[in-house]
Design an enzyme around this catalytic site. Structure first.
Site, PDB file in Angstrom:
ATOM      1  N   ASN A   1       0.810  -1.209   0.000  1.00 36.08           N
ATOM      2  CA  ASN A   1       0.000   0.000   0.000  1.00 36.08           C
ATOM      3  C   ASN A   1       0.852   1.271   0.000  1.00 36.08           C
ATOM      4  O   ASN A   1       2.075   1.216   0.139  1.00 36.08           O
ATOM      5  CB  ASN A   1      -0.939  -0.032   1.211  1.00 36.08           C
ATOM      6  CG  ASN A   1      -2.246   0.675   0.961  1.00 36.08           C
ATOM      7  OD1 ASN A   1      -2.295   1.696   0.290  1.00 36.08           O
ATOM      8  ND2 ASN A   1      -3.314   0.126   1.512  1.00 36.08           N
TER       9      ASN A   1
ATOM     10  N   HIS B   1      18.389  -3.920   8.385  1.00 31.28           N
ATOM     11  CA  HIS B   1      19.620  -3.394   8.974  1.00 31.28           C
ATOM     12  C   HIS B   1      19.336  -2.206   9.903  1.00 31.28           C
ATOM     13  O   HIS B   1      18.252  -1.647   9.896  1.00 31.28           O
ATOM     14  CB  HIS B   1      20.591  -2.960   7.872  1.00 31.28           C
ATOM     15  CG  HIS B   1      20.080  -1.830   7.042  1.00 31.28           C
ATOM     16  ND1 HIS B   1      19.163  -2.009   6.032  1.00 31.28           N
ATOM     17  CD2 HIS B   1      20.321  -0.497   7.089  1.00 31.28           C
ATOM     18  CE1 HIS B   1      18.887  -0.850   5.474  1.00 31.28           C
ATOM     19  NE2 HIS B   1      19.568   0.090   6.107  1.00 31.28           N
TER      20      HIS B   1
END
Length: 190
Positions: free
Chosen positions: A87, A115
């Site tokens: 979305n 990360h």
């Protein structure tokens, strides 16, 4: 004048479809691995195009950002499975491996990463080394609006994560999880 509305909507769909097809050609030419047609509204892929793989059919809505950075690897850094819908204004940020399974629904304004930065007190924030761990979202997962998925998380198949949750640890299959940090509140087979 209300008789014009259906015609205008149909013309708009044709125009948006043409733009989406053009984006498929454009990103495929730059090196994104698109396996068939992917419905794309106005999305952004700033660099490292060859590090992104998207199965078909799939849909990426307006404002989605796919960011793969760092050195090239032998596998895609971002992989999106077939029949997945991402979305508006969702940001996928990868340097190692971020995988989204098939048949997933991802709400607006989500952030998913593999990360983060180190926290050495002798280094400035932008001098910190990157720390990466693979992030995996299983098949048939549903993420509500504004969900954040942090590095190294695995979300099991058919799990639902409630709006506004921050996922910091693995979630099992068939779970319903909410909160900051996200915690399992029940299982879908109960």
């Amino acid at each position: 004048m209300s008789w014009l509305r259906p015609g205008i909507l149909a013309i708009n769909r044709v125009i948006e479809g043409g733009k989406s097809r053009w984006r498929n050609v454009y990103y495929r030419t730059l090196g994104v691995k698109l396996h068939g047609y992917v419905w794309m509204r106005h999305i952004e892929i700033p660099r490292n195009f060859a590090d992104i793989e998207i199965e078909s059919p799939c849909a990426l809505d307006r404002g989605v950002i796919l960011l793969a950075t760092g050195e090239p690897l032998p596998h895609p850094k971002i992989h999106i499975g077939a029949n997945t819908y991402i979305n508006r204004r969702t940001f996928l940020d990868a340097i190692l491996s971020l995988t989204i399974g098939k048949n997933c629904g991802i709400g607006p304004n989500c952030y998913i990463t593999d990360h983060d930065h180190g926290h050495d007190p002798t280094l400035a924030p932008l001098e910190q080394p990157m720390i990466a761990k693979s992030t995996q979202i299983g098949d048939c997962v549903w993420l509500g609006a504004n969900v954040i998925i942090l590095k190294g998380v695995t979300i099991g198949d058919r799990t639902i994560v409630g709006a506004g949750s921050v996922v910091t640890h693995d979630l099992p299959p068939n779970a319903i999880a909410v909160g900051v940090p996200a915690k399992v509140i029940k299982h879908r087979n109960q």
